[in-house]
Design a protein around this motif. Structure first.
Motif, PDB file in Angstrom:
ATOM      1  N   CYS A 137       0.832  -1.208   0.000  1.00  0.00           N
ATOM      2  CA  CYS A 137       0.000   0.000   0.000  1.00  0.00           C
ATOM      3  C   CYS A 137       0.862   1.252   0.000  1.00  0.00           C
ATOM      4  N   GLY A 138       2.087   1.105   0.502  1.00  0.00           N
ATOM      5  CA  GLY A 138       2.999   2.242   0.515  1.00  0.00           C
ATOM      6  C   GLY A 138       2.850   3.140   1.725  1.00  0.00           C
ATOM      7  N   ALA A 139       1.882   2.872   2.576  1.00  0.00           N
ATOM      8  CA  ALA A 139       1.610   3.795   3.677  1.00  0.00           C
ATOM      9  C   ALA A 139       1.629   3.150   5.052  1.00  0.00           C
TER      10      ALA A 139
ATOM     11  N   CYS B 170       5.153  -1.329   4.954  1.00  0.00           N
ATOM     12  CA  CYS B 170       5.545  -0.775   3.659  1.00  0.00           C
ATOM     13  C   CYS B 170       6.581   0.331   3.834  1.00  0.00           C
TER      14      CYS B 170
ATOM     15  N   ALA C 289      -0.093  -4.076   5.828  1.00  0.00           N
ATOM     16  CA  ALA C 289      -1.264  -4.121   6.714  1.00  0.00           C
ATOM     17  C   ALA C 289      -2.563  -4.137   5.919  1.00  0.00           C
ATOM     18  N   PHE C 290      -2.504  -3.698   4.653  1.00  0.00           N
ATOM     19  CA  PHE C 290      -3.727  -3.646   3.855  1.00  0.00           C
ATOM     20  C   PHE C 290      -3.829  -4.843   2.912  1.00  0.00           C
TER      21      PHE C 290
HETATM   22 ZN   LIG Z   1       1.292  -1.504   3.307  1.00  0.00          ZN
END
Ligand SMILES: [Zn+2]
Ligand SMILES: [Zn+2]
Length: 346
Positions: A90-92, A96, A105-106
């Motif tokens: 997700c990058g966030a 990530c 987490a996503f």
């Molecule tokens: Zn992530």
């Protein structure tokens, strides 16, 4: 557009597919410049892949140019040349941000081209989710070929060597000399190995490892030769890059007491009898699993820019995307010195 699509065992076709579209504000569309076939793609090719889906686009290693971005994409822009690490995050989330997309987490820690869930990149164009994280601008001093090798293969090789605890002065073996194994040989030397035994049944592949400075051995001779050469002490670090019971077994037989075995070959075995007693007696460390590519890039970019690692050496074939099915056949048969197969748009 045209793409390589999976239709069953040994049936990958170059055929039309709907153009990819932005599915979220954070997506980007990439026009493929080059993509490559990975050893793990062969599991799909053999018909025992990672899903039951049919008709999905395969492949997870590509570089290309950004041609469209969603409104929320801020770091990459149209016209950028980018590489796409094999798995996406997700990058966030916390994982990530640490570069570990596998624990996103996503739940986005999935790979391109394993199912219809996230279409593959062996296509004229493809969609990249969370593009600010998953489309990495190719830095100056890194060629497109080098970036392509870093989307998975070199990162996995480096990770596998890291997982084997290779330190200055280590004695190392690498089992399996496809492109990843050969780059694991190079990685081991960069990490300071004083000797690397490179093990594979294919003479051409052993010759490449020998060129890189390794002592090349046929699997049948490996145990005997290494036992003799080390006066029975065996090796500090063993990297297994095949994923079969026999090669994991060989790795466990080659490693010294208090040594480390690192397994990066894709495993499909469900019944391997791990020799717990022997491992306990020897005090072994055993690590297994896949790499999160973004985690490896901070080390790999400068090593490639400085010429310490030259992954592009292991590109053996360049073919148009339309000959993708022939490229799979060649790579699978290991004919004609097939190592890294690179496909480019027709
Ligand atoms: Zn992530
Ligand atoms: Zn790969």
């Amino acid at each position: 557009m045209k793409a390589l699509r999976y239709h069953g065992a040994r049936d990958i076709r170059h055929e039309p597919m709907d153009d990819p579209v932005l599915e979220s504000d954070r997506d980007a569309i990439i026009r493929m410049d080059a993509c490559s076939i990975c050893g793990s793609d062969l599991h799909i090719y053999h018909g025992h892949g990672f899903s039951e889906d049919i008709g999905f686009c395969v492949g997870h290693e590509a570089v290309g140019e950004v041609v469209e971005v969603g409104r929320a994409v801020s770091r990459v822009k149209v016209g950028d040349k980018v590489m796409v690490p094999a798995a996406v995050g997700c990058g966030a989330c916390r994982s990530c941000l640490a570069g570990n997309v596998l624990n996103c987490a996503f739940g986005q820690g999935s790979c391109y081209g394993l199912s219809a869930r996230l279409q593959g990149v062996q296509a004229e164009a493809f969609r990249v989710p969370a593009a600010d994280m998953n489309a990495v601008p190719i830095p100056e001093g890194v060629s497109g070929d080098q970036a392509l090798m870093m989307t998975d293969a070199l990162a996995t090789a480096w990770f596998g060597a890291r997982n084997a605890d290779i330190r200055p002065g280590s004695a190392v073996a690498i089992i399996g000399l496809g492109p990843i194994g050969l780059m694991a040989v190079d990685s081991a030397f960069v990490m300071g190995a004083h000797v690397v035994y490179a093990i594979d049944p294919i003479a051409e592949r052993r010759a490449l490892a020998a060129e890189a400075g390794a002592i090349a051995l046929h699997p049948q001779d490996a145990l005997e030769t290494i036992r003799e050469a080390t006066k029975g002490h065996k090796l500090d670090c063993v990297v297994e890059v095949v994923g079969s019971d026999a090669t994991v077994d060989l790795a466990l037989r080659l490693v010294a007491r208090r040594g480390t075995v690192s397994v990066i070959g894709v495993q499909q075995s469900r019944r391997y009898a791990f020799p717990l007693e022997r491992a306990f007696a020897a005090g072994l460390t055993f690590r297994i699993g896949t790499c999160s590519v973004p985690e490896e890039l901070p080390a790999l970019f400068p090593l490639v820019q400085s010429g310490r690692l030259r992954p592009e050496r292991y590109i053996s074939h360049r073919m148009p995307l339309s000959q993708g099915s022939e490229a799979y056949r060649l790579f699978d048969s290991r004919e004609a010195g097939a190592l890294k197969m690179v496909l480019a748009p027709d």
